[in-house]
Enzyme design. Structure first.
Site, PDB file in Angstrom:
ATOM      1  N   HIS A 364      28.777  32.697   8.807  1.00  9.33           N
ATOM      2  CA  HIS A 364      28.793  31.840   9.750  1.00  9.33           C
ATOM      3  C   HIS A 364      29.172  32.194  10.995  1.00  9.33           C
ATOM      4  CE1 HIS A 364      28.826  29.210   5.829  1.00  9.33           C
ATOM      5  NE2 HIS A 364      27.895  29.956   5.976  1.00  9.33           N
ATOM      6  N   ARG A 471      17.922  27.020  15.392  1.00  6.09           N
ATOM      7  CA  ARG A 471      18.498  26.821  13.854  1.00  6.09           C
ATOM      8  C   ARG A 471      19.302  25.532  13.668  1.00  6.09           C
ATOM      9  NH1 ARG A 471      19.348  32.859  14.702  1.00  6.09           N
ATOM     10  NH2 ARG A 471      18.326  34.004  12.940  1.00  6.09           N
ATOM     11  N   ARG A 507      13.790  24.122  13.831  1.00  2.33           N
ATOM     12  CA  ARG A 507      13.596  24.711  12.463  1.00  2.33           C
ATOM     13  C   ARG A 507      14.421  23.810  11.639  1.00  2.33           C
ATOM     14  NH1 ARG A 507      15.701  30.204  10.042  1.00  2.33           N
ATOM     15  NH2 ARG A 507      17.662  29.416  10.181  1.00  2.33           N
ATOM     16  N   GLU A 606       8.429  34.069   5.603  1.00  2.00           N
ATOM     17  CA  GLU A 606       9.793  34.692   5.361  1.00  2.00           C
ATOM     18  C   GLU A 606       9.644  35.486   4.088  1.00  2.00           C
ATOM     19  OE1 GLU A 606      13.389  33.089   7.223  1.00  2.00           O
ATOM     20  OE2 GLU A 606      12.399  31.332   6.482  1.00  2.00           O
ATOM     21  N   ASN A 629      14.065  38.672   9.492  1.00  2.00           N
ATOM     22  CA  ASN A 629      15.351  38.949   8.501  1.00  2.00           C
ATOM     23  C   ASN A 629      15.361  38.786   6.986  1.00  2.00           C
ATOM     24  OD1 ASN A 629      16.405  39.064  11.456  1.00  2.00           O
ATOM     25  ND2 ASN A 629      17.342  37.166  11.254  1.00  2.00           N
ATOM     26  N   ASP A 630      14.758  37.563   6.777  1.00  2.00           N
ATOM     27  CA  ASP A 630      14.487  37.580   5.422  1.00  2.00           C
ATOM     28  C   ASP A 630      13.237  38.281   4.834  1.00  2.00           C
ATOM     29  OD1 ASP A 630      16.354  35.637   4.266  1.00  2.00           O
ATOM     30  OD2 ASP A 630      15.662  34.285   5.549  1.00  2.00           O
ATOM     31  N   ARG A 640      20.056  41.506   3.068  1.00  2.00           N
ATOM     32  CA  ARG A 640      20.458  41.714   4.546  1.00  2.00           C
ATOM     33  C   ARG A 640      21.744  41.543   4.505  1.00  2.00           C
ATOM     34  NH1 ARG A 640      18.026  36.059   6.526  1.00  2.00           N
ATOM     35  NH2 ARG A 640      19.678  36.138   8.397  1.00  2.00           N
ATOM     36  N   CYS A 677      10.480  35.956  15.108  1.00  2.00           N
ATOM     37  CA  CYS A 677      11.601  35.422  15.380  1.00  2.00           C
ATOM     38  C   CYS A 677      13.085  35.946  14.904  1.00  2.00           C
ATOM     39  CB  CYS A 677      11.931  33.770  15.439  1.00  2.00           C
ATOM     40  SG  CYS A 677      11.826  33.069  13.725  1.00  2.00           S
TER      41      CYS A 677
END
Ligand code: PEP
Ligand code: MG
Length: 747
Positions: A364, A471, A507, A606, A629-630, A640, A677
């Site tokens: 985070h 996000r 999102r 994803e 990313n995913d 990742r 993205c």
């Protein structure tokens, strides 16, 4: 420890201290010290070996061995008995040195006549400085008390070096915390920064090593440990019972604070002549040395807890605290073992850089650092031990390197690098209002990723056309309980205000996997990244998602609204999520609220499965955004968050590019807008290849927009496409080398 030994040890420490206070050349003092120790311990030999460089020890002073060997005899870490002590960071005690495993015969020292050997590490807070050795002719093992006494002495010797008593005597004697240090870590947020270290939890500097009144020191230690116990109990009483991690740490604190062994060892150190704080530090050093040897992550965590507890105790004993610590310098580089997102937000944008000893790219804190565009390096070795408040630090967030106390050459080189970056930034700023139009006339829409209100000012300055990914979980991650609907509606409304009519893609909550809310019941899942996360939670426990959707509708209040659902794996998840949003629209309508002017409902792609879903999905979605990313982690089956495998597979791998091509064509067939993205969209070469594969919208960190636009405007996508096709035809695994070669020919 026997009374006699204790008295001897105390006498020796005060004589050592007196030697420390004397003026004189470093070598003379080292010689004097070896003489004192041998004399006081009744051994024929006492030698001091110090690190010459990271891997080599050098005999720097001796009483009893051949003086000719001083500054000549050297050994690698792990070599010979001295090298073994240096490697294990533990005492080695043997009655028969020549027959002990690892013994190396060094004829120049004349040590073959000495049978017994006791070597202890000279270390400070787990940092190895050298090895202190005593040897005797007679074949005997030293008693546990003697080992302990020599460890105490080694601590005082370590302090001498710390004080720079011998600087100028060669590399082996240079003082730590004065030398330049280079640490390699992992980049979690790119960028370069120059500033001064600010320790999130400053280390306590123990300057008073030797006790004057042993009994008074023991009484002080006992009183402070009692206070510490009470404060740990209080923390446990007020801890949130559902936060199991916090409870676990506090329980470990309590266990250590009540440990008789810990207390006994510290009291013994005081009886041998150390001050209370030096006794605590000795235990801390031992814990840190053990920490490096323990492979089990759980035990390592517990040793970290002991380290934290020792820090607390040291603060109480010395009166140095984080509150009373150094002032934040004007250009702070935050140095911490780890940090939570909330604490990081408290520091805010004032930070020039962040260096964490632990942390992870997907933590985070990393998400927040990225949002604040502050260069962040994680896994930075021993930064909290090596750095002192105020040290000059260079953060190279391109290479993942930290230069601590750099020398002039490194500083000059780095300053050049920063100047080049600043120049590039100027060039990018001049492109701000120009479109990302390629030489072949294709226009790529560049959008920015955001997650905090604080990101929005970057919208006009970066030249982004809108927010391609907002996000929403950051508002949830940085709170201690679920935010209220009205609170969320206010935040979302302010985001829309700050976007001045530009499109913002909200999102919905993407929690689970590594994004764990402290107030959510922890899920014990074997594979959290593949587990109950994102839309799966939203559909199974719809309360929070519904509340969030209501907040979004209210925030739009007549303005256009764009909502995107994360981690959709199959058509029915999208239809159910979409239906639930439409139901909320009806409800809000029935309540007489103003509905959004327009509503777009999209999905993140994803998971590979979604790329193969029925046409109905591609038709139903108003837009699709590839969460690279995913998607990449599931495509290659490479976590990742796992540094070992994360970089193993190139984004420009031909299989992945073919997969992207398939998604592009499925969207094109039904006319559904597609964007990308994930983080890769912000890397210029990757962005160029994505555009060549047909992607026309890319969403990235604001700082990446300039570099990506710059490259796109200078490129002809047809040529890039031809380079990619050619590379694929040759059977290359990745097209990167071919694209890089082509870019070089383009200058
Ligand atoms: C992604 O997976 O690419 C993405 C943009 O979402 P996140 O990084 O928040 O999982
Ligand atoms: Mg994702």
């Amino acid at each position: 420890m026997s009374d006699r030994l204790e008295t001897e040890s105390r006498k020796l420490l005060s004589r050592l201290q007196a030697t420390l206070a004397e003026a004189g050349a470093g070598q003379e003092r080292l010689d004097h010290i070896t003489h004192l120790i041998a004399d006081s311990m009744g051994t024929q030999v006492c030698s001091i070996y110090l690190f010459r460089d990271a891997g080599t020890l050098e005999l720097c002073a001796t009483e009893g061995l051949n003086p000719e060997a001083v500054h000549k005899t050297r050994m690698r870490v792990g070599e010979g008995l001295v090298g073994r002590v240096a490697r294990s960071k533990r005492a080695l005690n043997t009655a028969d040195a020549p027959n002990t495993s690892g013994f190396r015969y060094m004829p120049e020292t004349g040590e073959e006549v000495f049978s017994s050997f006791l070597g202890v590490p000279i270390q400070r807070l787990g940092e190895m400085l050298g090895v202190l050795v005593v040897q005797s002719r007679n074949k005997r093992e030293y008693s546990a008390d003697e080992v302990y006494a020599l460890e105490v002495v080694a601590m005082v010797v370590a302090e001498m070096k710390e004080l720079g008593a011998f600087t100028g005597e060669g590399a082996a004697l240079a003082a730590p915390h004065k030398n330049p240090v280079m640490i390699r870590g992992t980049v979690a947020q790119e960028g370069v920064a120059m500033g001064h270290a600010y320790l999130h939890e400053p280390r306590v500097v123990v300057t008073r090593l030797v006790a004057e009144d042993t009994e008074a020191e023991i009484a002080t230690l006992r009183a402070v440990v009692d206070k510490l116990r009470v404060s740990v109990d209080e923390m446990l009483d007020t801890a949130q019972s559902e936060d199991s991690e916090q409870l676990q740490i506090l329980e470990a604190y309590r266990m250590f604070a009540n440990s008789r062994g810990w207390m006994r060892r510290m009291e013994e150190s005081i009886s041998s002549g150390l001050s209370a704080e030096a006794a605590v530090e000795k235990e801390q050093s031992a814990a840190r040395a053990r920490m490096e040897q323990v492979p089990d992550p759980y035990l390592r965590e517990r040793l970290h807890d002991l380290d934290d507890l020792s820090n607390r105790l040291l603060r109480m004993l010395t009166g140095q605290g984080s509150e009373t610590g150094a002032e934040i310098p004007p250009d702070p580089i935050l140095v911490a073992r780890n940090i939570g997102p909330g604490e990081l937000l408290d520091y805010g944008r004032s930070l020039k850089g962040i260096i964490l000893e632990e942390g992870s790219v997907g933590s985070h804190a990393a998400v927040v650092a990225r949002a604040l565009a502050i260069p962040l390096i994680v896994h930075a070795g021993r930064i909290t031990t090596d750095a002192l408040n105020g040290d000059l630090v260079l953060v190279d967030g391109e290479q993942g390197i930290v230069h601590l106390r750099p020398d002039d050459t490194v500083q000059a080189h780095f300053a050049d690098k920063m100047a080049m970056q600043a120049k590039a930034q100027e060039r990018y700023a001049s492109l701000r209002d120009k479109p990302a139009e390629t030489l072949c006339g294709n226009v790529v829409s560049l959008q920015m990723n955001a997650g905090l209100m604080a990101d929005l000012p970057s919208l006009p300055t970066s030249g982004a056309e809108g927010v391609g990914l907002f996000r929403t979980e950051l508002q949830f991650l940085t709170r201690s309980k679920v935010p209220k609907r009205s609170e969320l509606a206010t935040i979302y409304s302010r985001v829309l205000d700050a976007a001045y009519g530009k499109r913002v893609v909200f999102r919905t909550l993407d929690i689970g996997s590594d994004k764990v809310l402290s107030y959510m019941k922890p899920q014990d899942e074997p594979n959290p990244a593949l587990g109950w996360r994102a839309i799966r939670v939203g559909l199974d426990k719809p309360g929070v998602m519904r509340m969030q959707l209501q907040a979004l509708i209210r925030a739009a209040n007549g303005r256009p609204l764009t909502v995107m659902f994360p981690f959709v794996a199959q058509l029915d998840e999208f239809t159910r999520a979409r239906d639930s949003l439409l139901r909320e629209m009806d409800r809000e309508d029935a309540l007489g609220r103003v509905l959004p002017e327009t509503l777009e409902i999209g999905a993140m792609l994803e998971t590979p499965s979604l790329a193969f879903s029925p046409n109905a999905f591609f038709e139903l979605a108003d837009f699709i955004s590839i969460g690279g990313n995913d998607l990449k982690q599931f495509f290659f089956a490479a976590d990742r968050e796992n540094e070992r495998v994360r970089r193993r597979y190139d984004t420009l791998n031909v299989s992945f590019l073919s997969f992207l091509e398939l998604i592009v064509s499925r969207c094109r067939d039904v006319g559904t807008p597609l964007s990308f993205c994930g983080e890769d969209a912000g890397r210029p070469v990757e962005a160029l290849c994505f555009a060549a594969m047909g992607l026309r919208t890319l969403s990235m960190r604001p700082a990446s927009i300039g570099p990506v636009k710059h490259l796109l405007r200078r490129s002809d996508l047809r040529e890039v496409r031809a380079v990619i096709s050619e590379a694929r035809a040759t059977g290359a695994m990745t097209v990167r080398p071919a694209v890089m070669d082509w870019l070089r020919t383009q200058g």
